[in-house]
Design a protein around this motif. Structure first.
Motif, PDB file in Angstrom:
ATOM      1  N   PRO A  43       0.834  -1.212   0.000  1.00  0.00           N
ATOM      2  CA  PRO A  43       0.000   0.000   0.000  1.00  0.00           C
ATOM      3  C   PRO A  43       0.865   1.257   0.000  1.00  0.00           C
ATOM      4  N   GLY A  44       0.619   2.115  -0.955  1.00  0.00           N
ATOM      5  CA  GLY A  44       1.435   3.308  -1.101  1.00  0.00           C
ATOM      6  C   GLY A  44       2.646   3.116  -1.973  1.00  0.00           C
ATOM      7  N   GLY A  45       2.854   1.895  -2.479  1.00  0.00           N
ATOM      8  CA  GLY A  45       3.990   1.623  -3.343  1.00  0.00           C
ATOM      9  C   GLY A  45       3.780   2.153  -4.747  1.00  0.00           C
ATOM     10  N   ILE A  46       4.824   2.042  -5.571  1.00  0.00           N
ATOM     11  CA  ILE A  46       4.744   2.546  -6.941  1.00  0.00           C
ATOM     12  C   ILE A  46       3.685   1.807  -7.742  1.00  0.00           C
ATOM     13  N   VAL A  47       3.567   0.509  -7.505  1.00  0.00           N
ATOM     14  CA  VAL A  47       2.556  -0.310  -8.195  1.00  0.00           C
ATOM     15  C   VAL A  47       1.711  -0.994  -7.114  1.00  0.00           C
ATOM     16  N   ALA A  48       0.939  -0.224  -6.398  1.00  0.00           N
ATOM     17  CA  ALA A  48       0.186  -0.752  -5.258  1.00  0.00           C
ATOM     18  C   ALA A  48      -0.798  -1.840  -5.686  1.00  0.00           C
ATOM     19  N   ALA A  49      -0.687  -2.996  -5.028  1.00  0.00           N
ATOM     20  CA  ALA A  49      -1.608  -4.111  -5.260  1.00  0.00           C
ATOM     21  C   ALA A  49      -1.777  -4.832  -3.926  1.00  0.00           C
ATOM     22  N   PRO A  50      -2.574  -4.272  -3.038  1.00  0.00           N
ATOM     23  CA  PRO A  50      -2.669  -4.792  -1.662  1.00  0.00           C
ATOM     24  C   PRO A  50      -3.023  -6.276  -1.576  1.00  0.00           C
TER      25      PRO A  50
END
Length: 217
Positions: A43-50
């Motif tokens: 979460p909050g990453g460059i390619v967010a995929a929780p």
């Protein structure tokens, strides 16, 4: 110590180097992409995929929580499928790799998360693509930590390779168990321990030196 035992010691040392070397290479090649995925998809990453992040993280945590000796036995069917046997050096490489990969991935993840977020934001502001951010920002900035983490992984794998000797994997652990423990030869046991300690110290010294050189650049 007899010439025959010295020959066995030399072969056991080479077997340990082979087990750890091949398994470490696999852990490195698989662990860094896995760590990158965990960082980028969080979460909050460059390619967010929780959802994907949680699933992969759960698998990684599951393997990390499993004691190596249990994993060694549990992976026997996979080991037999991949290598055709459950004993020997090549059979030990399978559980060693499976155990070391999530371990190194978590250490590498910590190093990648420590990269200054401002550098990533600056790269994004300049229009850098995601792969460029990974290649030119994340990995170079985290490199000292990655090398330090890989050193820790190598040391852990040396200990695990000795443990694998309990099930006939070969190497120094197998020599210590068969000739040192089962035959009550304390000389063999002491020499194997000394060789393992020296090997760990050498790996740690080389890893620390590499980290120092990288940090002064």
């Amino acid at each position: 110590m007899s010439d025959a035992m010295l020959a066995r010691l030399g072969q056991a040392f080479l077997d340990t180097i082979a087990m750890v070397g091949v398994s470490a290479g696999i852990a490195l090649l698989a662990g860094i992409p896995l760590a990158l995925f965990l960082v980028l998809s969080s979460p909050g990453g460059i390619v967010a995929a929780p959802a994907a992040h949680r699933a992969v993280a759960a698998v990684v945590n599951g393997f990390r929580a499993t004691p190596f000796i249990v994993l060694l036995v549990a992976l026997l069917p996979l080991t037999r499928l991949l290598t055709g046997t459950t004993i020997g050096v090549w059979a030990a490489i399978v559980p060693l790799s499976v155990s070391a990969t999530p371990f190194f991935a978590r250490i590498a993840e910590v190093s990648l998360r420590e990269v200054d977020a401002g550098l990533i934001e600056a790269a994004q502001a300049m229009g850098c693509r995601r792969r460029h951010i990974v290649r030119h920002v994340l990995l170079p900035e985290a490199l000292p930590g990655l090398v330090g983490g890989f050193t820790i992984t190598l040391v852990s794998m040396i200990g695990a390779s000795a443990m694998a000797g309990a099930v006939g994997a070969g190497g120094l652990g197998d020599l210590a168990i068969r000739y040192g423990y089962q035959r009550f030869d304390t000389t063999v046991m002491a020499i194997v321990i000394a060789v393992l300690v020296a090997l760990v110290c050498l790996v740690q010294f080389a890893g620390d030196a590499a980290v120092r050189r990288l940090r002064v650049r």
